[in-house]
Design a protein around this motif. Structure first.
Motif, PDB file in Angstrom:
ATOM      1  N   TYR A 142       0.854  -1.197   0.000  1.00  0.00           N
ATOM      2  CA  TYR A 142       0.000   0.000   0.000  1.00  0.00           C
ATOM      3  C   TYR A 142       0.886   1.241   0.000  1.00  0.00           C
ATOM      4  CZ  TYR A 142      -3.091   3.696   1.715  1.00  0.00           C
ATOM      5  OH  TYR A 142      -3.783   4.880   1.863  1.00  0.00           O
ATOM      6  N   GLY A 143       0.535   2.236  -0.807  1.00  0.00           N
ATOM      7  CA  GLY A 143       1.310   3.468  -0.852  1.00  0.00           C
ATOM      8  C   GLY A 143       0.821   4.356  -1.983  1.00  0.00           C
ATOM      9  N   ARG A 144       1.627   5.358  -2.329  1.00  0.00           N
ATOM     10  CA  ARG A 144       1.233   6.297  -3.372  1.00  0.00           C
ATOM     11  C   ARG A 144       1.849   5.909  -4.714  1.00  0.00           C
ATOM     12  NH1 ARG A 144      -1.635  10.199  -1.458  1.00  0.00           N
ATOM     13  NH2 ARG A 144      -1.430  11.613  -3.242  1.00  0.00           N
ATOM     14  N   ALA A 145       1.089   6.170  -5.757  1.00  0.00           N
ATOM     15  CA  ALA A 145       1.545   5.854  -7.108  1.00  0.00           C
ATOM     16  C   ALA A 145       1.200   7.006  -8.036  1.00  0.00           C
ATOM     17  CB  ALA A 145       0.896   4.571  -7.614  1.00  0.00           C
ATOM     18  N   LEU A 146       1.979   7.150  -9.079  1.00  0.00           N
ATOM     19  CA  LEU A 146       1.675   8.107 -10.141  1.00  0.00           C
ATOM     20  C   LEU A 146       0.923   7.366 -11.235  1.00  0.00           C
ATOM     21  CD1 LEU A 146       1.913  10.800 -11.653  1.00  0.00           C
ATOM     22  CD2 LEU A 146       4.163  10.043 -12.466  1.00  0.00           C
ATOM     23  N   MET A 147      -0.269   7.848 -11.528  1.00  0.00           N
ATOM     24  CA  MET A 147      -1.144   7.238 -12.532  1.00  0.00           C
ATOM     25  C   MET A 147      -1.131   8.131 -13.780  1.00  0.00           C
ATOM     26  SD  MET A 147      -5.258   6.704 -12.089  1.00  0.00           S
ATOM     27  CE  MET A 147      -6.282   5.992 -13.373  1.00  0.00           C
ATOM     28  N   ILE A 148      -0.648   7.588 -14.894  1.00  0.00           N
ATOM     29  CA  ILE A 148      -0.595   8.367 -16.135  1.00  0.00           C
ATOM     30  C   ILE A 148      -1.128   7.544 -17.306  1.00  0.00           C
ATOM     31  CG2 ILE A 148       1.387   9.735 -15.362  1.00  0.00           C
ATOM     32  CD1 ILE A 148       3.129   8.009 -17.258  1.00  0.00           C
ATOM     33  N   LYS A 149      -1.489   8.254 -18.334  1.00  0.00           N
ATOM     34  CA  LYS A 149      -1.852   7.620 -19.610  1.00  0.00           C
ATOM     35  C   LYS A 149      -0.629   7.707 -20.500  1.00  0.00           C
ATOM     36  CE  LYS A 149      -5.298   7.826 -23.334  1.00  0.00           C
ATOM     37  NZ  LYS A 149      -6.503   8.556 -23.839  1.00  0.00           N
TER      38      LYS A 149
END
Length: 242
Positions: free
Chosen positions: A152-159
């Motif tokens: 569990y943690g933070r992620a960068l979500m990109i297209k």
């Protein structure tokens, strides 16, 4: 993503590269939970907390030495199809992917209850592998062992992709994804590793009951356990062992 043929031009390519590299940092927003995929463009992105779940087969490189290709195809198809079904069985699923013999998913988990639901996906997957192994054994096919990792943690979500080509995909980057992949690779890898490998932060968000199912793995600096779905295991006993 599916490949689609289109003639490449290096001048146009240089323009694309410049356009992407010149994008503003302000286009990448910090948010509390993962947004819908439709909110993504080729010029924005979102930082959000989420959970990642990975499962992969141990020693898969040795399987071609034991079985012919049609048998291996049935083994992999049955494994992948069922893991996809299990991982998609929680409504907060955002992404499910296949990479070789690994199946992984990203979940939108803003609440502790959501993280516990991801944990349930993991131990149900473990029990479904037990069913698969029963069926493989009946057919004289080598049974498999898997490792399952959760973080569990933070992620960068990109297209990411090639704008205008119809080729694109959503990419999740960050320690949460990398950690879950590494934990899955460690599951059942050595004698001291259980099937389920859990990061410290993920474990800390579980209920007391679920936390009690895990123990500390001092070799890996994570939590682990051989957790299964009780109802599924009872069905296995009735179906195969009675």
């Amino acid at each position: 993503m599916e490949g689609k043929y289109k003639v490449h031009n290096h001048v146009e390519g240089a323009t694309r590269i410049r356009t992407i590299l010149n994008q503003s940092d302000l286009d990448y927003q910090e948010v509390d939970s993962l947004p819908p995929r439709d909110d993504l463009t080729f010029s924005n992105g979102f930082y959000a907390s989420c959970s990642a779940l990975f499962v992969d087969i141990r020693g898969s490189s040795k399987l071609p030495d034991k079985h012919k290709r049609p048998v291996l195809a049935r083994l992999y198809r049955s494994f992948v199809s069922e893991m996809l079904a299990v991982f998609a069985g929680f409504e907060k699923v955002r992404e499910v992917n296949i990479v070789g013999d690994c199946v992984w998913a990203v979940y939108n988990t803003p609440y502790k209850a959501d993280i516990n639901s991801v944990f349930a996906r993991a131990f149900i997957a473990n029990s479904m592998v037990n069913i698969l192994n029963k069926e493989l054994a009946k057919r004289g096919i080598t049974t498999i062992t898997v490792g399952i990792g959760m973080s569990y943690g933070r992620a960068l979500m990109i297209k990411a992709g090639y704008e205008g080509s119809g080729m694109s995909d959503v990419v999740y980057m960050g320690d949460v994804v990398n950690a879950a992949a590494k934990l899955a690779a460690q599951g059942n890898n050595e004698w001291y590793d259980s099937t389920l490998m859990v990061s410290d932060v993920f474990k800390g968000n579980l209920t007391d009951t679920n936390q009690a199912l895990l123990s500390w793995n001092s070799y890996r600096n994570c939590w682990h356990g051989s957790v299964v779905a009780t109802a599924v295991e009872e069905w296995i006993k009735e179906e195969y062992d009675s």
